[in-house]
Design a protein around this motif. Structure first.
Motif, mmCIF file in Angstrom:
data_model
loop_
_atom_site.group_PDB
_atom_site.id
_atom_site.type_symbol
_atom_site.label_atom_id
_atom_site.label_comp_id
_atom_site.label_asym_id
_atom_site.label_seq_id
_atom_site.Cartn_x
_atom_site.Cartn_y
_atom_site.Cartn_z
ATOM 1 N N ARG A 1 12.250 -21.976 29.393
ATOM 2 C CA ARG A 1 12.715 -22.515 30.671
ATOM 3 C C ARG A 1 11.795 -22.052 31.810
ATOM 4 O O ARG A 1 11.391 -22.838 32.655
ATOM 5 C CB ARG A 1 14.157 -22.088 30.938
ATOM 6 C CG ARG A 1 14.828 -22.874 32.053
ATOM 7 C CD ARG A 1 16.092 -22.199 32.525
ATOM 8 N NE ARG A 1 15.820 -20.927 33.178
ATOM 9 C CZ ARG A 1 15.258 -20.797 34.384
ATOM 10 N NH1 ARG A 1 14.888 -21.857 35.062
ATOM 11 N NH2 ARG A 1 15.052 -19.613 34.911
ATOM 12 N N PRO B 1 15.572 -29.425 24.802
ATOM 13 C CA PRO B 1 16.487 -29.264 23.676
ATOM 14 C C PRO B 1 16.554 -27.815 23.203
ATOM 15 O O PRO B 1 15.547 -27.102 23.205
ATOM 16 C CB PRO B 1 15.876 -30.151 22.594
ATOM 17 C CG PRO B 1 14.426 -30.183 22.912
ATOM 18 C CD PRO B 1 14.332 -30.090 24.406
ATOM 19 N N VAL C 1 10.817 -32.564 25.211
ATOM 20 C CA VAL C 1 11.611 -32.649 26.431
ATOM 21 C C VAL C 1 11.593 -34.060 27.002
ATOM 22 O O VAL C 1 10.744 -34.877 26.649
ATOM 23 C CB VAL C 1 11.113 -31.667 27.513
ATOM 24 C CG1 VAL C 1 11.202 -30.232 27.031
ATOM 25 C CG2 VAL C 1 9.720 -32.002 27.978
ATOM 26 N N LYS D 1 17.047 -28.111 32.669
ATOM 27 C CA LYS D 1 18.371 -28.013 32.048
ATOM 28 C C LYS D 1 18.218 -28.060 30.531
ATOM 29 O O LYS D 1 17.324 -28.719 30.005
ATOM 30 C CB LYS D 1 19.268 -29.185 32.484
ATOM 31 C CG LYS D 1 19.448 -29.313 33.974
ATOM 32 C CD LYS D 1 20.276 -28.187 34.501
ATOM 33 C CE LYS D 1 20.501 -28.364 36.000
ATOM 34 N NZ LYS D 1 21.230 -27.289 36.580
ATOM 35 N N THR D 2 19.103 -27.362 29.832
ATOM 36 C CA THR D 2 19.076 -27.384 28.372
ATOM 37 C C THR D 2 20.080 -28.401 27.835
ATOM 38 O O THR D 2 21.094 -28.676 28.464
ATOM 39 C CB THR D 2 19.389 -25.995 27.790
ATOM 40 O OG1 THR D 2 20.671 -25.580 28.244
ATOM 41 C CG2 THR D 2 18.341 -24.981 28.194
ATOM 42 N N VAL D 3 19.756 -28.938 26.662
ATOM 43 C CA VAL D 3 20.632 -29.874 25.961
ATOM 44 C C VAL D 3 20.824 -29.332 24.551
ATOM 45 O O VAL D 3 19.849 -29.152 23.812
ATOM 46 C CB VAL D 3 20.020 -31.292 25.898
ATOM 47 C CG1 VAL D 3 20.925 -32.231 25.134
ATOM 48 C CG2 VAL D 3 19.726 -31.816 27.285
ATOM 49 N N ASP D 4 22.060 -29.045 24.167
ATOM 50 C CA ASP D 4 22.349 -28.471 22.845
ATOM 51 C C ASP D 4 22.224 -29.563 21.782
ATOM 52 O O ASP D 4 22.986 -30.520 21.772
ATOM 53 C CB ASP D 4 23.749 -27.871 22.838
ATOM 54 C CG ASP D 4 24.035 -27.073 21.574
ATOM 55 O OD1 ASP D 4 23.356 -27.301 20.554
ATOM 56 O OD2 ASP D 4 24.933 -26.232 21.610
ATOM 57 N N MET D 5 21.249 -29.375 20.890
ATOM 58 C CA MET D 5 20.984 -30.345 19.828
ATOM 59 C C MET D 5 21.434 -29.817 18.465
ATOM 60 O O MET D 5 20.991 -30.304 17.431
ATOM 61 C CB MET D 5 19.485 -30.673 19.800
ATOM 62 C CG MET D 5 18.946 -31.219 21.111
ATOM 63 S SD MET D 5 19.747 -32.723 21.668
ATOM 64 C CE MET D 5 19.034 -33.896 20.549
ATOM 65 N N LEU E 1 14.827 -32.035 30.769
ATOM 66 C CA LEU E 1 15.882 -31.779 29.785
ATOM 67 C C LEU E 1 15.216 -31.179 28.551
ATOM 68 O O LEU E 1 14.409 -31.835 27.891
ATOM 69 C CB LEU E 1 16.615 -33.069 29.419
ATOM 70 C CG LEU E 1 17.416 -33.706 30.542
ATOM 71 C CD1 LEU E 1 17.975 -35.056 30.091
ATOM 72 C CD2 LEU E 1 18.531 -32.795 30.994
ATOM 73 N N SER F 1 14.304 -24.224 18.194
ATOM 74 C CA SER F 1 13.846 -25.434 18.872
ATOM 75 C C SER F 1 12.359 -25.316 19.140
ATOM 76 O O SER F 1 11.825 -24.221 19.261
ATOM 77 C CB SER F 1 14.588 -25.604 20.204
ATOM 78 O OG SER F 1 15.961 -25.755 19.996
ATOM 79 N N GLU G 1 15.614 -33.261 16.410
ATOM 80 C CA GLU G 1 15.975 -32.977 17.794
ATOM 81 C C GLU G 1 16.137 -34.309 18.495
ATOM 82 O O GLU G 1 16.574 -35.267 17.912
ATOM 83 C CB GLU G 1 14.910 -32.084 18.450
ATOM 84 C CG GLU G 1 15.014 -30.629 17.994
ATOM 85 C CD GLU G 1 14.144 -29.696 18.810
ATOM 86 O OE1 GLU G 1 13.734 -30.067 19.933
ATOM 87 O OE2 GLU G 1 13.868 -28.594 18.330
ATOM 88 N N ARG G 2 15.705 -34.375 19.736
ATOM 89 C CA ARG G 2 15.967 -35.551 20.545
ATOM 90 C C ARG G 2 15.379 -36.835 19.962
ATOM 91 O O ARG G 2 16.053 -37.849 19.889
ATOM 92 C CB ARG G 2 15.436 -35.329 21.960
ATOM 93 C CG ARG G 2 15.778 -36.442 22.911
ATOM 94 C CD ARG G 2 15.112 -36.246 24.247
ATOM 95 N NE ARG G 2 13.669 -36.057 24.130
ATOM 96 C CZ ARG G 2 12.789 -37.060 23.974
ATOM 97 N NH1 ARG G 2 13.199 -38.286 23.857
ATOM 98 N NH2 ARG G 2 11.501 -36.808 23.898
#
Length: 75
Positions: A46, A32, A22, A59-63, A30, A17, A72-73
């Motif tokens: 982080r 990724p 973010v 917080k992490t978001v699993d992509m 958030l 990533s 990614e996002r």
């Protein structure tokens, strides 16, 4: 805000990533991640956000599901 570098190892055929794509909303960041990200790299990213945004929750978001599409996002 000044830039901050995070050491990222060579990819060697896998995916990392970028940690820059973010979402910051109110007091939440958030970030990724992919399932192939080394835990030490995720934690370094982080901590970097937490240091610069001390009043925010990171917080992490699993992509991982977008990995095959090289996205990614924003993708």
């Amino acid at each position: 805000m000044n830039g901050h570098r995070i050491d990222i190892p060579a990819r060697d055929g896998t995916w990392w990533s970028s940690y820059t794509d973010v979402i910051v909303a109110n007091d939440l960041v958030l970030m990724p991640i992919f399932d192939s990200d080394p835990p030490m790299m995720v934690e370094a990213a982080r901590r970097a956000y937490k240091k610069r945004l001390p009043n925010h929750s990171v917080k992490t978001v699993d992509m991982t599901s977008l990995k095959a599409l090289q996205g990614e996002r924003n993708c």
